[in-house]
Design an enzyme around this catalytic site. Structure first.
Site, PDB file in Angstrom:
ATOM      1  N   CYS A  86      16.726   4.623  24.150  1.00 32.96           N
ATOM      2  CA  CYS A  86      18.058   5.102  23.801  1.00 32.96           C
ATOM      3  C   CYS A  86      18.399   6.392  24.550  1.00 32.96           C
ATOM      4  O   CYS A  86      19.479   6.533  25.103  1.00 32.96           O
ATOM      5  CB  CYS A  86      18.173   5.284  22.299  1.00 32.96           C
ATOM      6  SG  CYS A  86      17.049   6.492  21.577  1.00 32.96           S
TER       7      CYS A  86
ATOM      8  N   HIS B 250      16.762   8.491  17.227  1.00 32.89           N
ATOM      9  CA  HIS B 250      17.679   7.662  18.013  1.00 32.89           C
ATOM     10  C   HIS B 250      18.900   8.484  18.409  1.00 32.89           C
ATOM     11  O   HIS B 250      19.283   9.422  17.710  1.00 32.89           O
ATOM     12  CB  HIS B 250      18.116   6.449  17.183  1.00 32.89           C
ATOM     13  CG  HIS B 250      18.854   5.408  17.957  1.00 32.89           C
ATOM     14  ND1 HIS B 250      18.290   4.718  19.010  1.00 32.89           N
ATOM     15  CD2 HIS B 250      20.116   4.928  17.841  1.00 32.89           C
ATOM     16  CE1 HIS B 250      19.174   3.855  19.497  1.00 32.89           C
ATOM     17  NE2 HIS B 250      20.289   3.971  18.799  1.00 32.89           N
TER      18      HIS B 250
ATOM     19  N   HIS C 187      25.044   2.226  22.490  1.00 32.51           N
ATOM     20  CA  HIS C 187      23.666   2.700  22.505  1.00 32.51           C
ATOM     21  C   HIS C 187      22.721   1.599  22.963  1.00 32.51           C
ATOM     22  O   HIS C 187      23.074   0.427  22.981  1.00 32.51           O
ATOM     23  CB  HIS C 187      23.260   3.208  21.115  1.00 32.51           C
ATOM     24  CG  HIS C 187      23.314   2.180  20.030  1.00 32.51           C
ATOM     25  ND1 HIS C 187      22.220   1.806  19.310  1.00 32.51           N
ATOM     26  CD2 HIS C 187      24.348   1.443  19.538  1.00 32.51           C
ATOM     27  CE1 HIS C 187      22.569   0.899  18.415  1.00 32.51           C
ATOM     28  NE2 HIS C 187      23.855   0.655  18.539  1.00 32.51           N
TER      29      HIS C 187
END
Length: 83
Positions: free
Chosen positions: A1, A46, A58
């Site tokens: 990510c 994240h 994402h």
């Protein structure tokens, strides 16, 4: 990510740190209610890029790849503005 976030910013000539932990401290913090497209939305472990309208883009996981979703799908820890 975090690699996805870094890659997108790099494409536009903006340097951001590599890891999600480092990205959580990049730029300046703003509240979610003040989030603008391009801000980094941070979650536990994240990160994603806010695209407006309560939505994010994402790198979800290797199976699903790059995804769009609701920004509040998980608990937001911070919103960072680096632009």
């Amino acid at each position: 990510c975090s690699g996805f976030v870094q890659s997108v910013y790099k494409h536009f000539g903006i340097s951001v740190p590599r890891t999600s932990g480092e990205q959580r401290s990049a730029g300046v913090g703003v509240s979610y209610s003040e989030a603008q497209p391009g801000d980094i939305i941070c979650y536990p472990g994240h990160v994603a890029i806010y695209i407006g309208g309560g939505r994010i883009i994402h790198a979800s996981n290797p199976r699903t790849g790059i995804c769009y979703g609701n920004a509040t799908y998980r608990t937001i820890t911070t919103v960072r503005r680096v632009l």
